[in-house]
Write an enzyme that holds these catalytic residues in place. Structure first.
Site, PDB file in Angstrom:
ATOM      1  N   TYR A  73      -0.495  23.280  85.730  1.00  0.00           N
ATOM      2  CA  TYR A  73      -1.236  22.980  87.092  1.00  0.00           C
ATOM      3  C   TYR A  73      -2.397  22.797  87.041  1.00  0.00           C
ATOM      4  CZ  TYR A  73       3.693  24.004  88.783  1.00  0.00           C
ATOM      5  OH  TYR A  73       5.243  23.992  88.935  1.00  0.00           O
ATOM      6  N   ASN A  84       6.986  14.989  94.978  1.00  0.00           N
ATOM      7  CA  ASN A  84       7.010  13.783  94.066  1.00  0.00           C
ATOM      8  C   ASN A  84       8.298  12.921  94.702  1.00  0.00           C
ATOM      9  OD1 ASN A  84       7.509  11.761  92.226  1.00  0.00           O
ATOM     10  ND2 ASN A  84       7.957  13.375  90.539  1.00  0.00           N
ATOM     11  N   CYS A 137       7.650  15.496  86.979  1.00  0.00           N
ATOM     12  CA  CYS A 137       7.024  16.676  87.492  1.00  0.00           C
ATOM     13  C   CYS A 137       7.587  17.921  86.750  1.00  0.00           C
ATOM     14  CB  CYS A 137       7.280  16.747  88.986  1.00  0.00           C
ATOM     15  SG  CYS A 137       8.789  16.487  89.571  1.00  0.00           S
ATOM     16  N   HIS A 138       8.847  17.857  86.104  1.00  0.00           N
ATOM     17  CA  HIS A 138       9.309  19.042  85.533  1.00  0.00           C
ATOM     18  C   HIS A 138       8.520  19.376  84.181  1.00  0.00           C
ATOM     19  CE1 HIS A 138      11.048  15.513  83.512  1.00  0.00           C
ATOM     20  NE2 HIS A 138      10.964  16.014  82.345  1.00  0.00           N
ATOM     21  N   GLU A 167      14.204  17.478  76.261  1.00  0.00           N
ATOM     22  CA  GLU A 167      12.907  17.048  75.695  1.00  0.00           C
ATOM     23  C   GLU A 167      12.415  17.616  74.463  1.00  0.00           C
ATOM     24  OE1 GLU A 167       9.987  15.576  78.617  1.00  0.00           O
ATOM     25  OE2 GLU A 167      11.334  14.933  79.765  1.00  0.00           O
TER      26      GLU A 167
END
Length: 197
Positions: free
Chosen positions: A124, A147, A155-156, A182
């Site tokens: 962040y 979002n 945003c993850h 991912e």
């Protein structure tokens, strides 16, 4: 990705809505002629009805019978999400309608989309620094929480400075699934009973 900077509309906007099943549960998707405008987690019957009502107020119209361009965009969004969850797609190539966010939130989300690719994460505070707002880590968290296009605008991929997951409106289990997909997190050693065949 292409996108629109147009403000919220002065008059009714044509748009369409659909839902699709994913490994993180049903996602609701909304599109205008401009682009994908909303992605909603946990889009069961009640959440979908609430999202459609909220979007109807923002856009000045119900999803009714919009132009085929909206439906075509939703079909492409569903196809790309399926490819993403199957591990075949690393970057979405959908036009986006950014009209549900503005100011600092939009700036942060666009920075995230442009510079935090698949398989990477950012803290962040680091994201705040990248936008020139060094004391705005909490504001970045607020931007992530608001979002309108999660998964597509990832945003993850934003985590705590200490390496912890941080927050995630749809739930930390959804964030874990996305980050595992991912390759950021290892596959869990044990699956819950609900996930066993």
């Amino acid at each position: 990705m292409t996108d629109s900077e147009r403000p919220l509309p002065d008059g009714p906007v044509a748009w369409a809505w659909t839902t699709t099943d994913t490994p993180v549960g049903p996602l609701g998707l909304a599109a205008t002629r401009t682009g994908l405008i909303s992605v909603v987690f946990h889009a069961g019957e009640r959440t979908s009805a609430e999202a459609v009502a909220r979007l109807s107020r923002h856009l000045g119209s119900a999803p009714g019978a919009p132009p085929s361009a909206c439906h075509d965009l939703l079909a492409e969004a569903v196809d790309q999400l399926r490819a993403y969850f199957a591990g075949r797609l690393r970057a979405f190539s959908l036009p986006l309608d950014w009209s549900l966010t503005s100011g600092f939130n939009r700036r942060v989300l666009r920075e995230l989309l442009a510079h935090v690719p698949y398989g990477t994460v950012v803290a962040y505070q680091d994201l705040a620094d990248r936008t020139g707002e060094s004391g705005a880590a909490r504001a970045v968290g607020v931007a992530m929480g608001s979002n309108p296009l999660p998964v597509v605008v990832p945003c993850h991929r934003v985590i705590a400075s200490d390496g912890g997951l941080g927050g995630f409106g749809p739930g930390l289990e959804s964030k874990r699934i996305l980050l595992t997909l991912e390759g950021v997190l290892p596959e869990p050693l044990f699956q819950t009973a609900a996930r066993l065949p």
